[in-house]
Design a protein around this motif. Structure first.
Motif, mmCIF file in Angstrom:
data_model
loop_
_atom_site.group_PDB
_atom_site.id
_atom_site.type_symbol
_atom_site.label_atom_id
_atom_site.label_comp_id
_atom_site.label_asym_id
_atom_site.label_seq_id
_atom_site.Cartn_x
_atom_site.Cartn_y
_atom_site.Cartn_z
ATOM 1 N N GLY A 127 8.003 9.036 7.521
ATOM 2 C CA GLY A 127 8.551 10.310 7.072
ATOM 3 C C GLY A 127 7.922 10.880 5.824
ATOM 4 O O GLY A 127 8.403 11.884 5.294
ATOM 5 N N GLY A 128 6.841 10.277 5.320
ATOM 6 C CA GLY A 128 6.143 10.821 4.147
ATOM 7 C C GLY A 128 5.525 12.170 4.489
ATOM 8 O O GLY A 128 4.742 12.277 5.425
ATOM 9 N N TYR B 282 0.835 -1.205 0.000
ATOM 10 C CA TYR B 282 0.000 0.000 0.000
ATOM 11 C C TYR B 282 0.871 1.258 0.000
ATOM 12 O O TYR B 282 0.511 2.271 -0.600
ATOM 13 N N GLN B 283 2.016 1.196 0.671
ATOM 14 C CA GLN B 283 2.931 2.342 0.645
ATOM 15 C C GLN B 283 3.437 2.591 -0.775
ATOM 16 O O GLN B 283 3.552 3.738 -1.211
ATOM 17 N N LYS B 284 3.706 1.514 -1.506
ATOM 18 C CA LYS B 284 4.142 1.647 -2.903
ATOM 19 C C LYS B 284 3.032 2.271 -3.753
ATOM 20 O O LYS B 284 3.281 3.156 -4.563
ATOM 21 N N ALA C 26 -4.995 4.102 8.596
ATOM 22 C CA ALA C 26 -3.867 3.342 9.135
ATOM 23 C C ALA C 26 -2.657 3.453 8.211
ATOM 24 O O ALA C 26 -1.524 3.611 8.668
ATOM 25 N N ILE C 27 -2.907 3.387 6.910
ATOM 26 C CA ILE C 27 -1.818 3.518 5.940
ATOM 27 C C ILE C 27 -1.203 4.913 6.026
ATOM 28 O O ILE C 27 0.025 5.067 5.991
ATOM 29 N N MET C 28 -2.036 5.922 6.185
ATOM 30 C CA MET C 28 -1.520 7.292 6.290
ATOM 31 C C MET C 28 -0.745 7.501 7.588
ATOM 32 O O MET C 28 0.251 8.242 7.607
ATOM 33 N N LEU C 29 -1.155 6.867 8.686
ATOM 34 C CA LEU C 29 -0.372 6.925 9.929
ATOM 35 C C LEU C 29 1.009 6.324 9.718
ATOM 36 O O LEU C 29 2.021 6.881 10.154
ATOM 37 N N GLU C 30 1.053 5.186 9.042
ATOM 38 C CA GLU C 30 2.327 4.539 8.754
ATOM 39 C C GLU C 30 3.178 5.409 7.822
ATOM 40 O O GLU C 30 4.389 5.538 8.014
#
Length: 186
Positions: free
Chosen positions: A97-98, A58-60, A88-92
Motif C-alpha cells: 500500500g505504499g 529494506y521497507q524500513k 522487487a522491493i518497490m513491488l512489495e
C-alpha cells in the motif's frame, strides 16, 4: 524528482550516467544505497556480505529515506526508478500500500533467483540452512569476491562490456563499495 533504487550489489556511484541524464532533463534526483549495499553500513563483520535478516528491513530503509530525505527536500511529483532487487522491493512496497510515487519504472525485478534448477527446492534448502544456524554464511558456492570484480565473459548481469568495466573500476578504486555473494539468510 526521480528516486533511484539500485539492485543488489550496486552502489550509487554506478548510476552517474543515469543521474546526469535525468538532471540534464530538469529532474531532481535522490538515490538510496540499500542497507548492506554500496556505501551503506554493513550488518555483519565481513563487509562483503550484503546481509539482511529480512527484506522487511529494506521497507524500513525506504520509509526513512522517503520521510527524512525525499519529502522534505525534493520537489514533486515523485517518480521511482528501480532495478533488480530495488524493483522487487518497490513491488512489495506497492503490494503493502505504499503510495509515495506518481509513477514507477521497474527494470528486471528480482522476483526469483535465475539459473537454479528448482526454486522450490532451493528455498527449502536455504530455510533449512538458516534454521541450522548458517544464516550469516555465504550461499553454497558463493564467497567474498565482489560481483563487479568477476570476469565480464559469461556474466548474467549485462551485455555492455564498457559499462561493466566501469563498474569494476569503481569497485577496484573504492573496494568497500563491493559486495560478494548473498548470505543464506539474505
Amino acid at each position: 524528482t526521480v528516486c533511484i533504487f539500485p539492485g543488489r550489489a550496486e552502489a550509487i556511484e554506478e548510476y552517474f550516467e543515469v543521474i546526469s541524464d535525468l538532471r540534464s532533463r530538469g529532474f531532481a534526483v535522490a538515490v538510496l544505497d540499500w542497507r548492506g549495499q554500496g556505501g551503506s553500513q554493513r550488518m555483519l563483520r565481513d563487509p562483503r556480505k550484503g546481509h539482511v535478516w529480512s527484506f522487511d528491513e529494506y521497507q524500513k530503509d525506504l520509509e526513512i529515506f522517503i520521510r527524512e530525505v525525499v519529502l522534505p527536500d525534493c520537489p514533486p511529483p515523485l517518480f521511482g526508478l528501480a532495478h533488480s532487487m530495488g524493483a522487487a522491493i518497490m513491488l512489495e512496497t506497492s503490494r503493502l500500500g505504499g503510495r509515495w510515487f506518481d509513477r514507477l519504472v521497474l527494470t528486471s525485478p528480482m522476483i526469483e533467483p535465475a539459473g537454479i534448477g528448482s526454486p522450490r527446492l532451493t528455498r527449502a534448502f536455504m530455510r533449512l540452512a538458516r534454521l541450522a544456524g548458517l544464516g550469516r554464511a555465504y550461499i553454497p558456492g558463493g564467497g567474498p569476491v565482489a560481483t563487479a570484480s568477476r570476469p565480464f565473459v559469461g556474466n548474467p548481469f549485462t551485455s555492455d562490456p564498457v559499462r561493466y568495466a566501469r563498474m569494476a573500476a569503481i569497485v577496484e578504486s573504492v573496494p568497500q563499495l563491493g559486495v560478494g555473494s548473498p548470505t543464506v539468510a539474505w
